[in-house]
Design a protein around this motif. Structure first.
Motif, PDB file in Angstrom:
ATOM      1  N   UNK A  90       0.838  -1.200   0.000  1.00  0.00           N
ATOM      2  CA  UNK A  90       0.000   0.000   0.000  1.00  0.00           C
ATOM      3  C   UNK A  90       0.874   1.252   0.000  1.00  0.00           C
ATOM      4  N   UNK A  91       1.942   1.227   0.778  1.00  0.00           N
ATOM      5  CA  UNK A  91       2.866   2.357   0.833  1.00  0.00           C
ATOM      6  C   UNK A  91       3.520   2.608  -0.516  1.00  0.00           C
ATOM      7  N   UNK A  92       3.966   1.544  -1.176  1.00  0.00           N
ATOM      8  CA  UNK A  92       4.607   1.708  -2.483  1.00  0.00           C
ATOM      9  C   UNK A  92       3.656   2.354  -3.487  1.00  0.00           C
ATOM     10  N   UNK A  93       2.393   1.923  -3.486  1.00  0.00           N
ATOM     11  CA  UNK A  93       1.402   2.473  -4.420  1.00  0.00           C
ATOM     12  C   UNK A  93       1.019   3.905  -4.060  1.00  0.00           C
ATOM     13  N   UNK A  94       0.853   4.166  -2.768  1.00  0.00           N
ATOM     14  CA  UNK A  94       0.497   5.516  -2.318  1.00  0.00           C
ATOM     15  C   UNK A  94       1.599   6.506  -2.654  1.00  0.00           C
ATOM     16  N   UNK A  95       2.851   6.141  -2.367  1.00  0.00           N
ATOM     17  CA  UNK A  95       3.978   7.038  -2.656  1.00  0.00           C
ATOM     18  C   UNK A  95       4.141   7.252  -4.165  1.00  0.00           C
ATOM     19  N   UNK A  96       3.980   6.177  -4.940  1.00  0.00           N
ATOM     20  CA  UNK A  96       4.092   6.308  -6.389  1.00  0.00           C
ATOM     21  C   UNK A  96       3.038   7.261  -6.939  1.00  0.00           C
ATOM     22  N   UNK A  97       1.835   7.182  -6.368  1.00  0.00           N
ATOM     23  CA  UNK A  97       0.765   8.047  -6.856  1.00  0.00           C
ATOM     24  C   UNK A  97       0.999   9.499  -6.454  1.00  0.00           C
ATOM     25  N   UNK A  98       1.472   9.759  -5.233  1.00  0.00           N
ATOM     26  CA  UNK A  98       1.812  11.132  -4.842  1.00  0.00           C
ATOM     27  C   UNK A  98       2.894  11.698  -5.764  1.00  0.00           C
ATOM     28  N   UNK A  99       3.881  10.870  -6.096  1.00  0.00           N
ATOM     29  CA  UNK A  99       4.952  11.312  -6.989  1.00  0.00           C
ATOM     30  C   UNK A  99       4.395  11.653  -8.366  1.00  0.00           C
ATOM     31  N   UNK A 100       3.538  10.767  -8.893  1.00  0.00           N
ATOM     32  CA  UNK A 100       2.911  11.006 -10.197  1.00  0.00           C
ATOM     33  C   UNK A 100       2.028  12.253 -10.171  1.00  0.00           C
ATOM     34  N   UNK A 101       1.179  12.356  -9.164  1.00  0.00           N
ATOM     35  CA  UNK A 101       0.233  13.471  -9.078  1.00  0.00           C
ATOM     36  C   UNK A 101       0.981  14.807  -9.008  1.00  0.00           C
ATOM     37  N   UNK A 102       2.012  14.861  -8.202  1.00  0.00           N
ATOM     38  CA  UNK A 102       2.790  16.093  -8.110  1.00  0.00           C
ATOM     39  C   UNK A 102       3.436  16.466  -9.425  1.00  0.00           C
ATOM     40  N   UNK A 103       3.934  15.473 -10.145  1.00  0.00           N
ATOM     41  CA  UNK A 103       4.560  15.743 -11.442  1.00  0.00           C
ATOM     42  C   UNK A 103       3.518  16.232 -12.449  1.00  0.00           C
ATOM     43  N   UNK A 104       2.312  15.663 -12.399  1.00  0.00           N
ATOM     44  CA  UNK A 104       1.242  16.120 -13.288  1.00  0.00           C
ATOM     45  C   UNK A 104       0.816  17.554 -12.957  1.00  0.00           C
ATOM     46  N   UNK A 105       0.815  17.891 -11.676  1.00  0.00           N
ATOM     47  CA  UNK A 105       0.413  19.230 -11.220  1.00  0.00           C
ATOM     48  C   UNK A 105       1.570  20.222 -11.250  1.00  0.00           C
ATOM     49  N   UNK A 106       2.780  19.702 -11.486  1.00  0.00           N
ATOM     50  CA  UNK A 106       4.006  20.508 -11.433  1.00  0.00           C
ATOM     51  C   UNK A 106       4.175  21.167 -10.064  1.00  0.00           C
ATOM     52  N   UNK A 107       3.858  20.398  -9.017  1.00  0.00           N
ATOM     53  CA  UNK A 107       4.038  20.865  -7.648  1.00  0.00           C
ATOM     54  C   UNK A 107       4.670  19.745  -6.821  1.00  0.00           C
ATOM     55  N   UNK A 108       5.517  20.120  -5.882  1.00  0.00           N
ATOM     56  CA  UNK A 108       6.118  19.123  -5.003  1.00  0.00           C
ATOM     57  C   UNK A 108       5.104  18.657  -3.964  1.00  0.00           C
ATOM     58  N   UNK A 109       5.369  17.504  -3.358  1.00  0.00           N
ATOM     59  CA  UNK A 109       4.538  17.001  -2.270  1.00  0.00           C
ATOM     60  C   UNK A 109       4.468  18.034  -1.150  1.00  0.00           C
ATOM     61  N   UNK A 110       5.578  18.691  -0.896  1.00  0.00           N
ATOM     62  CA  UNK A 110       5.636  19.697   0.175  1.00  0.00           C
ATOM     63  C   UNK A 110       4.724  20.880  -0.162  1.00  0.00           C
ATOM     64  N   UNK A 111       4.730  21.322  -1.413  1.00  0.00           N
ATOM     65  CA  UNK A 111       3.824  22.411  -1.819  1.00  0.00           C
ATOM     66  C   UNK A 111       2.363  21.970  -1.720  1.00  0.00           C
ATOM     67  N   UNK A 112       2.080  20.776  -2.186  1.00  0.00           N
ATOM     68  CA  UNK A 112       0.697  20.280  -2.193  1.00  0.00           C
ATOM     69  C   UNK A 112       0.127  20.166  -0.777  1.00  0.00           C
ATOM     70  N   UNK A 113       0.988  19.925   0.198  1.00  0.00           N
ATOM     71  CA  UNK A 113       0.527  19.719   1.569  1.00  0.00           C
ATOM     72  C   UNK A 113       0.933  20.839   2.522  1.00  0.00           C
ATOM     73  N   UNK A 114       1.541  21.896   1.965  1.00  0.00           N
ATOM     74  CA  UNK A 114       1.915  23.086   2.752  1.00  0.00           C
ATOM     75  C   UNK A 114       2.748  22.695   3.969  1.00  0.00           C
ATOM     76  N   UNK A 115       3.803  21.932   3.723  1.00  0.00           N
ATOM     77  CA  UNK A 115       4.637  21.431   4.813  1.00  0.00           C
ATOM     78  C   UNK A 115       5.845  22.339   5.056  1.00  0.00           C
TER      79      UNK A 115
END
Length: 330
Positions: free
Chosen positions: A93-118
């Motif tokens: 589940x972790x491998x799939x979740x992380x892969x999807x966050x990586x893909x989604x951020x690349x599609x949005x042209x935003x980092x995970x940190x930007x997407x989650x305001x970290x």
């Protein structure tokens, strides 16, 4: 969306010795989710003391591949809810979740940190692991290292070794990988000098923690005892700190919730890792602005890292500026 997966062999730079055994390599499962021209990556590894069989994960991925590939691109938290319905082991589940966050951020042209305001300021340094060995050999490794924080593995308690480590005046944590006895734990938590250790990780086998006292001198940290968010309430009287690993809890999405809950319950929090490539380490690095301790040395311990992204250099967290998790295969 397209799903691909591949078994990889991770080679360690030197034999890695812990209370559970000695390891020269680990098997990993690399997961790739792609859409249009973007590719996202996640990873999980075979850990024997977690009874992980990656061949079972491959069969599971083949079983659910069509269900995943017909999914529309939605927010990762919605995708995670979809994954929960597929009865997937937390490591996969972790491998799939992380892969999807990586893909989604690349599609949005935003980092995970930007997407989650970290936060990204004043990131805590990572420790480097010193595996089980002769105490003078362990101390020699510490003295030669350019890192500033160390997690020293031990198999059982040797009070003389503890005294030698405490005399070093270094930032040292102790990790017994569940090899301490009740008597060891009592001695440690009643010994004021033990406060000098930054934490003492997973002293006893799973579910044998009731000898521990949170108010003692030892900063007990739960690892295997703290698999997911459900464990946090139960562990309050015994542990001051918890080690959150993405593979244990099921990925970045549940890790964010787990960190929030652990903060509410006044735990000290660590982001930890297994033996991982930069695929797994990059995912862990994005959470380091939220925690008190970091142990993300996995990729530094291997000789055949097959990815790049965020990384750890002599303990310092270097975050990738690229979208998603910033992961690229070499």
């Amino acid at each position: 969306m397209e799903l691909r997966f591949e078994l990889k062999q991770i080679q360690l730079k030197e034999t890695f010795s812990i209370a559970y055994g000695n390891y020269n390599k680990r098997e990993a499962l690399l997961v790739e989710l792609s859409y249009q021209n973007c590719k996202g990556y996640g990873e999980c590894v075979a850990i024997d003391y977690y009874q992980i069989n990656l061949q079972h994960f491959v069969l599971k991925l083949k079983e659910i591949q069509v269900q995943i590939e017909i999914q529309k691109i939605v927010h990762p938290k919605n995708f995670f809810q979809f994954l929960l319905n597929l009865n997937i082991h937390p490591f996969l589940l972790s491998a799939l979740d992380c892969a999807y966050w990586d893909l989604f951020g690349k599609l949005e042209n935003k980092s995970f940190i930007e997407l989650n305001h970290l936060p990204t300021e004043n990131l805590v340094e990572s420790s480097i692991t010193i595996s089980v060995g002769e105490i003078d050999h362990q101390i020699g490794k510490i003295n030669r290292s350019k890192w500033n924080k160390f997690k020293v593995k031990c198999k059982g308690l040797n009070k003389g070794h503890v005294e030698k480590l405490l005399a070093l005046d270094q930032d040292i944590a102790l990790d017994s990988n569940a090899s301490f006895t009740d008597e060891d734990c009592i001695w440690l938590q009643e010994n004021a000098e033990v406060k000098k250790f930054s934490y003492l990780e997973q002293p006893k086998p799973i579910d044998q923690y009731r000898i521990l006292k949170k108010e003692g001198f030892a900063n007990w940290m739960a690892d295997e005892d703290c698999q997911n968010i459900d464990a946090l309430e139960e562990l309050i009287p015994y542990y001051k700190s918890v080690n959150i690993k993405l593979m244990k809890c099921g990925g970045l999405t549940p890790a964010l919730e787990m960190i929030r809950k652990a903060r509410e319950l006044n735990y000290n929090i660590m982001i930890g890792c297994m033996t991982e490539s930069s695929v797994g380490i990059s995912a862990g690095c994005v959470l380091t602005g939220l925690v008190d301790y970091v142990d993300l040395d996995g990729a530094n311990l291997i000789s055949n890292d097959y990815a790049s992204g965020s990384f750890v250099e002599n303990g310092k967290i270097i975050l990738s500026p690229k979208p998603g998790l910033g992961i690229e295969l070499k």
